[in-house]
Structure formats: structure tokens, C-alpha cells
Design an enzyme around this catalytic site. Sequence first.
Site, PDB file in Angstrom:
ATOM      1  N   TRP A   2       0.829  -1.209   0.000  1.00  0.00           N
ATOM      2  CA  TRP A   2       0.000   0.000   0.000  1.00  0.00           C
ATOM      3  C   TRP A   2       0.864   1.259   0.000  1.00  0.00           C
ATOM      4  O   TRP A   2       0.370   2.361  -0.263  1.00  0.00           O
ATOM      5  CB  TRP A   2      -0.918   0.005   1.227  1.00  0.00           C
TER       6      TRP A   2
ATOM      7  N   GLU B 252       0.867  -2.572  12.644  1.00  0.00           N
ATOM      8  CA  GLU B 252       0.992  -4.032  12.660  1.00  0.00           C
ATOM      9  C   GLU B 252       1.317  -4.587  14.038  1.00  0.00           C
ATOM     10  O   GLU B 252       1.507  -5.797  14.186  1.00  0.00           O
ATOM     11  CB  GLU B 252       2.043  -4.462  11.639  1.00  0.00           C
TER      12      GLU B 252
END
Length: 763
Positions: free
Chosen positions: A362, A489
Site C-alpha cells: 500500500w 501491525e
Amino acid sequence: MALISSDRTRFPVDPWKLLETTHAPGQAGALETNFSIGNGHLGIRGAHFSPADTELPGTFINGFHETWEIKHAENAFGFARTGQRILYVPDANNFTVVIDGEELSLHSSTVLDYRRSVDFATGIYTADITWACRSGAVVKTTERRAVGFEVRSNLGLSLSLSSDRPVSAEITSTIVNRQDQPVEDHTISDPRRSGRHAGRVLLPLDLEGAGGSLRMSWQTAESHQRVGVAVDHVLSTQELPVETVVDQDLSTVRYVVAVVAGETLTLEKSVSYAVADQGQDKDVRAVAAAELRPVPAIFADSTAHYARYWATSDIVVGAMPELQQAVRWNLFQLAAATARADVAGIPAKGVSGSGYEGHYFWDQEIYLLPYLTYNKPEAARAVLQFRHDLLPLAKERAAELSVDGALFPWRTINGLESSAYYAAGTAQFHIAAAVAFAANRYTWASADADFRDHQGADLLVETARMWVSLGFFGADGSFHIHGVTGPDEYTAVVNDNLYTNVMARFNLRAAAACPHPGVTDEERAVWRAAADRMHLPFSREFNIYSQDNDFMTLEAWDWDTPRDKYPLLLHFHPLVIYRHQVLKQADTVLAMFLQWQDFTAEEKRRAFDFYDPITTGDSTLSACVQGIMAAEVGHPVQAMAHFTEALFIDLDNSHNNTIDGVHIASTGGIWSSLVSGFAGMRDQGVMLNFDPRLPADWDSLEFTLKIRGGLLGVSLTHAGITFTYDAGTPLQLKVRDTVVSVAAGKPVTVPLAEMPALVPLVG
């Protein structure tokens, strides 16, 4: 550990060059990255010419990769099945120089003078070294290299040699198949680094050479891609015998020359590459040979390209020269990663290294497309066209995960998901909104109606279909999206990640407003309802938006954890990290930057004040965003600290993995830090907005933006901001509360009142 910024004797400041004036052992691999050059298609690491003086040299072509079957210890339906990894292509950037029987090497020879540079203004790498040879001769070598832009397959190399007395010189030029050479496997201790394939990968097809010319080709064992290499040599002396040896792993062209005192001998090496996918009927050797150009022409091409590039893409900062140099290095690396990628993705390391396996994430939509959209909109369109070309595979992936529409893979080269750890991979559904957001931004800034009505509409609609099938209307009447991972994350597979929901809301609204013949009124109504009723977690206890439904209930991280235990992902099991209130990177803060219209100034400030102290910055994507939002909410000290951290991530090897390539998303973040952070630019509203926050010790900031077919010049000082525009139709802009119209030939200056600064954060 600081590298370049801490030693300005070895690395002197030059606003248009990266310079090294003394060779020292250590950090060779990181410097090979810092001195790399490329054009988005072809990249050459900044290694010295002697094999003995390199750590991780190599040459890369964007998208040239090998595949393998992923072996899961415990398999499950829908897991990624095919791994993909960028390959080292046969590397031409190698010479061996022997003077009177002594092989010149930085680690074993006596060096009298040393200087190498990458010239941002020309794109040319130069290394000048003066050697005191054991025979008594003083020899100077000059190596120069550049990649082509008009012909993106070109690489030009030259090696010049002169001596203060007659010497016998043996110069061997080599082509090395590095992919199949044994190397240390770095992946054991650091999952961010790329591994290597076991066994042979590049299988020889046709290998020929004679008289200093080479024509060779290989095919990958599994992906069946082919690469062809053509090489010609030109020696600047009378015709001499040349020994040419061709082999699948090491091909050589060897000259033995009597060098006359005071004269300069130059060997020019022209290289061209060609690649072909499986099924393409292309003679890659012939294509590579047809595209060969003389070395001086390649150098001239690079110089001309960068003259055009800097004319519209330079950012001038009225600050310390060290900052200007670092800013231009970042902008130079952006060009090296994107200029001639054409219809392809942009790897996370560009073409400067093998880190992250050469995958597209991304990053390209959120961190690189802003830069491309406003500097090279045709390149932004090409990247989005690449995503559009992958829609059929994205639809197959969506069906595999039981959702409608399209779901783009988290990390890929060929369009298939290759993230073997789904919790921090496939679960990051927000990549779909990133693609939609970039498409919408490009359309907004470029006014490209054809793209808007076709590729852009397809991307918006298919991603909206994914969101509305992934989420659901709950008993509370709100629309929820469960089981996802946001940009952070360190918090995985959660319910109602704020960033994901905010970006999905944008995606749904943009799709509902976009004309598309395949969309029914009923579909649009559902999209609008889902967007309007999107659940955004909010903590009444802390009076801030929560990163997800449960984030505020997590145990606080122990901030006495020693610094040598960071990044946390290298020292703690994911489950340990997941149950604590600690961030790898800005998440909620990023949502508030991208969807700036949806949050009040107070909501942004409260969120920044809460999340910034618990963000480790273990991700190189984080510092630039934190700096942008620190500037907006009125924390100038933090804004400058985060900006400086991002600016020198690779120049100082601060994350200890610069050896694997430039953090290209972070270089894109530097562009955004300057344009969206300190100049305060926000887009995709009614008009382009500016809310400047120029650092107190900067005199000025100047840049240009390509928008609506024209070039917008922006010049910012503490007193005011001045705009120029060269298109026929005037451009409406908003500076804080003032709306202005900028027409061709009529500069407009808006005075700026001093902005009050909030008290800097502590911690």
C-alpha cells in the site's frame, strides 16, 4: 547509529551531491544503497568496481522475479500459496584492475586520495581514487556510471586510468550472475530482509561473446521469465587483443595495456537489458542489443533528464545546508524509483535493493502517489493502470475470502498474494481503500476525465463492493468491519480499526458519487448508508477516537524496555506485542491526516497527544506522518524532530537495514512532510487548501505542483505565501480562511499571521 549526519568531514555537505571523501571500513552495504542510481525500471547499487570492496552489490529490474511454493507448517484455506521474490539480474558493474601485478583494492592497497559522489543534478555516479602502487607508480582511477531514461534499459559505465610513470595494466570487465552465487542468508534474524533461493534460479539459454561484445540470455526456473543482456566495450587506445570468456555465472572481457605516463586510458562499457514474461514471443538478446547506446550518450541522457526533473520537482528549503542536501537526496531517490517504472508497481525498495522481496505494498498509493500525482501525473496514472490491470486477480482473491468486488493482495509482484503471515498481511484490507484513495486523488488533481470514467470508476466501485460485503449492519444500527489489521501491525486482527473504517467510509462515498454504468441505484443507496452509519470507536474516558474497539482496554507497554530491544518485532513474539498498548506506526493519526475534513482541530490534537508517545517508530512509514500531524496540531518541536528522523532514515541507517535498499515510502513521506506538513497543503476538498507551519528557524520553503494541467508555484516565508500559476483557467485556492484566485502571469501573495505554538509534548 548515525552515519552521514555525524561525520561531515567524511561526508561533506553539498546541496547537489552526496559526497564521500574518505574510505573507512564498515557500513559498506548501507553506502551501496545510499550511492545507488536507477530509473524505476533498472537499478544499480552504489558498489565499488572491485569485487573485493563490496558487501551486497547488485543490479535489479523492476518486476523481474522468481516464484516458489510457500510451505505452511499448518495450512488453511485461502493462505497465500505462491511466494515471489525480486532477482538479481546479471551484474555488469564490475572491474578488476591490476597494475604491475598488484590488484587494486581499497582494503589491501595504499590509497592517497579518495572521493566519490552521486550528482543529483545529472544522476551520474563518480568515484575518483588515487593509489600508491607497490611498484612505485601513482595511479588514478575514475569510475563513472549512469542509467538511461530515454531508453530505460541502458546502463553506461566508464573506467579511466592514468599514471605518473609507465605501467602495465590488466583490466578485466566482468558480468556476474549474482543470483546464483552463494551469499549469507540475512533472513534468519530479520524478516524485513530478502532471502535467496536454494539451487539454481537463472538457467542459461544463449551465451555468446567475442571481441569484447557479449550477447547472453537466461530464464528463471519457475516463473519462466527471461532476461537478456548485451554488452559492448570501447577502449580509448589503439586496437588491442582482447580475451573474451563467456560463462553462465562469470563472463569476462580482459585487456592488457601498456599505459604511457601522463596519458589517460578509458574503457567504456555499454550495457542493455531486456526482459520478457512467460509466453511473450521476444528474443531478449536481440532486443537488448538493439537498444545499446554509446556510453557518452547515456551520460548525456541522464543529465538531460535530471535538468527537466529538477525544473519542476525541486524543493528549496531556506534552512541549514545539511537539510537541503538530505531533501534533495530523498527527491533524487524518488526519481530513481519511479521515473521509468511505466505501467508497473513501485517496489518498497524501488530498484535499489532486494529488501521486502521487491514487493508492492500500500506504500505506493499512500506515500508515493501524492508525490507522483503532483510532480509526474502521467506516472501516477501508470501505477494506477497497473492496479487496474490486476483487477481480475483481485476479484478472484476477493471471492477466495468470501467477499464481493476486488481485494488487492497485501504484498505482491505478479498480482497474487504472497504474504504468508495473514495477520499482518491479508488482514490489512485497508489496501483496497488506499488504491481507491490514490485513484480519487489523481482524478481530483489532474482532471483526467477519461481515467475518472473508466479505470478510476472501476477501482472505486469494485473496492466499495468489497467493503460493503466485508462489513455488516449491527444490532446497534451502525456499520461494522471486523477481523482486520490497520496500518499499525503491532495490533492485529481487531474489530473496527478506526483507520480502516474511516478510509472505507471515504471509499464508499466516493464510489457512490462516481458514474459507472454497472452500478444500480440500490447499490449506491447501500454504500451511502454504510458510510453514513460507519462505526468509529470513541473512548469517552479519554475523550479521543480509539484505534479499535478494544485498544483502550489493552495493557500498557513497559516503556522501560531497553532500546536495544527495538524494533519490537525482532525481540518479542507477535502475541506479546498484540496484547499491549504499543504502536509500530501512526494509525489513527494517519487516518486524520488523509481524511482531514472529517475531524475537528481539537479531535486531531487530542489524538496526536495520546498516540504519539506510545508509537515506537519501528516502522519507517511512521515518522513522516507523525511530523505532518505534529505541525498541524501545533507541536513544532515534535514536528521538526519527526521530520529530521524521517529525512535521515537511510542516510544514517537508523533502522539498521539500509543495506537492503532505500525506504522509498519514507522518501515519498519527505515530500509530503514538506508540502503537506510545513506548507500545510490539503487536497480533495472543494479546492486546494494551505495552512502553513514553517519551522521557526527556516527562512523559506519553495516548491511546485502540477495541478489541473498547469504548474503551481508555491513560495512560503514567515510573512506570507505566494502563488504563481501558468495554466489558462484560474485556480481557486484557500489559505486558512482566505480564498484567492491565481491566474497565469498574476502572482498572488497572502499575508500570514503568526500561529501560536502549543507547549511541546513531553515523553
